[in-house]
Write a protein that holds these residues in place. Structure first.
Motif, PDB file in Angstrom:
ATOM      1  N   GLU A 154      59.787  44.798  56.194  1.00 35.77           N
ATOM      2  CA  GLU A 154      58.322  45.055  56.512  1.00 35.77           C
ATOM      3  C   GLU A 154      57.574  43.600  56.118  1.00 35.77           C
ATOM      4  OE1 GLU A 154      54.160  46.876  56.734  1.00 35.77           O
ATOM      5  OE2 GLU A 154      56.442  47.460  56.977  1.00 35.77           O
ATOM      6  N   ARG A 159      57.906  42.317  60.310  1.00 34.19           N
ATOM      7  CA  ARG A 159      56.596  43.401  60.461  1.00 34.19           C
ATOM      8  C   ARG A 159      55.375  42.799  61.076  1.00 34.19           C
ATOM      9  NH1 ARG A 159      60.208  47.592  59.450  1.00 34.19           N
ATOM     10  NH2 ARG A 159      59.253  48.371  57.725  1.00 34.19           N
ATOM     11  N   ASP A 178      52.995  46.725  48.425  1.00 27.85           N
ATOM     12  CA  ASP A 178      52.874  48.766  48.015  1.00 27.85           C
ATOM     13  C   ASP A 178      53.147  48.861  46.858  1.00 27.85           C
ATOM     14  OD1 ASP A 178      54.809  48.661  49.024  1.00 27.85           O
ATOM     15  OD2 ASP A 178      54.399  49.720  51.287  1.00 27.85           O
ATOM     16  N   SER A 200      56.115  50.814  47.076  1.00 30.07           N
ATOM     17  CA  SER A 200      57.051  51.298  46.988  1.00 30.07           C
ATOM     18  C   SER A 200      57.987  50.128  46.336  1.00 30.07           C
ATOM     19  CB  SER A 200      57.766  50.750  48.636  1.00 30.07           C
ATOM     20  OG  SER A 200      59.489  50.778  49.486  1.00 30.07           O
ATOM     21  N   PRO A 251      57.824  55.145  50.966  1.00 30.00           N
ATOM     22  CA  PRO A 251      58.229  55.184  51.320  1.00 30.00           C
ATOM     23  C   PRO A 251      57.397  52.935  51.806  1.00 30.00           C
ATOM     24  CG  PRO A 251      57.115  57.038  52.716  1.00 30.00           C
ATOM     25  CD  PRO A 251      56.926  56.689  50.723  1.00 30.00           C
ATOM     26  N   THR A 296      54.817  50.931  53.300  1.00 32.70           N
ATOM     27  CA  THR A 296      54.154  50.522  54.276  1.00 32.70           C
ATOM     28  C   THR A 296      53.598  49.026  54.986  1.00 32.70           C
ATOM     29  OG1 THR A 296      52.891  51.446  53.263  1.00 32.70           O
ATOM     30  CG2 THR A 296      53.731  52.644  54.471  1.00 32.70           C
ATOM     31  N   LYS A 351      51.087  48.929  52.949  1.00 36.14           N
ATOM     32  CA  LYS A 351      49.824  49.209  52.737  1.00 36.14           C
ATOM     33  C   LYS A 351      48.483  48.783  51.972  1.00 36.14           C
ATOM     34  CE  LYS A 351      48.858  52.608  49.635  1.00 36.14           C
ATOM     35  NZ  LYS A 351      47.340  52.203  48.677  1.00 36.14           N
ATOM     36  N   ARG A 368      47.572  45.077  54.341  1.00 38.84           N
ATOM     37  CA  ARG A 368      47.464  44.890  54.979  1.00 38.84           C
ATOM     38  C   ARG A 368      45.817  46.017  55.037  1.00 38.84           C
ATOM     39  NH1 ARG A 368      51.031  46.577  59.693  1.00 38.84           N
ATOM     40  NH2 ARG A 368      52.972  46.304  58.840  1.00 38.84           N
TER      41      ARG A 368
END
Length: 184
Positions: free
Chosen positions: A58, A61, A141, A143, A150, A152, A154, A157
């Motif tokens: 992640e 990404r 996040d 996780s 999941p 992410t 988040k 971001r």
């Protein structure tokens, strides 16, 4: 695996400057050289921590996505390597190459940078604006390894999106959780 939370790093704090060796190409990198035009994410990570291993893909990404938007990413490992040789620079380089890190992976041999940031765990995330003022310090996040949530990215971001859209700083910033930094 001792669970450690990140320490408080007040919003608005100026990013402490540093120059460290990039283990991938053996060149010295300063914060001023590596910072992004619109913001910067500084991550304290390491090779062996299961929390970092869990979110590595992640991180790649996210960096690939947000670097195009003017956000710089910098990864730093501050773990001592005598008792944790898997975190040594030669292995940092291997991990960075294997995972195609699109950001420098710097070694903080003296641990001075980690101390200046009051970093406590791996991973420990800091987001700064274009003037290197802190806007976020917290988790990627919700996780965690083996919790079934999941991955992410988040929270970071959201912080980056708010920064890019000139929106207020996120009020609910949950601390990052991971392995404690291995101090000398």
């Amino acid at each position: 695996m001792a669970l450690t939370e990140s320490n408080n790093f007040p919003i608005g704090t100026k990013a402490p400057d540093f120059t460290l060796r990039n283990t991938v190409n053996n060149k010295m990198v300063s914060l001023t050289e590596a910072k992004g035009e619109k913001g910067t994410v500084i991550m304290f990570i390491c090779n062996h921590c299961p929390f970092v291993i869990h979110l590595n893909n992640e991180l790649v990404r996210m960096a690939n996505e947000y670097q195009k938007k003017g956000i710089g990413f910098i990864a730093i490992s501050s773990n001592e390597i005598e008792n944790y040789p898997q975190d040594a620079p030669k292995y940092m380089k291997q991990v960075a190459q294997k995972l195609n890190y699109p950001f420098p992976y710097l070694f903080d041999e003296t641990q001075e940078v980690a101390k200046n940031y009051d970093a406590a765990c791996t991973p420990d995330f800091y987001v700064f604006d274009e003037n290197l003022q802190s806007v976020y310090h917290g988790q990627l996040d919700n996780s965690r390894p083996n919790n079934g949530v999941p991955l992410t990215g988040k929270d970071i971001r959201n912080a980056l999106d708010n920064l890019l859209q000139n929106k207020p700083v996120l009020e609910n910033q949950k601390p990052s959780v991971g392995c404690g930094i291995k101090w000398k």
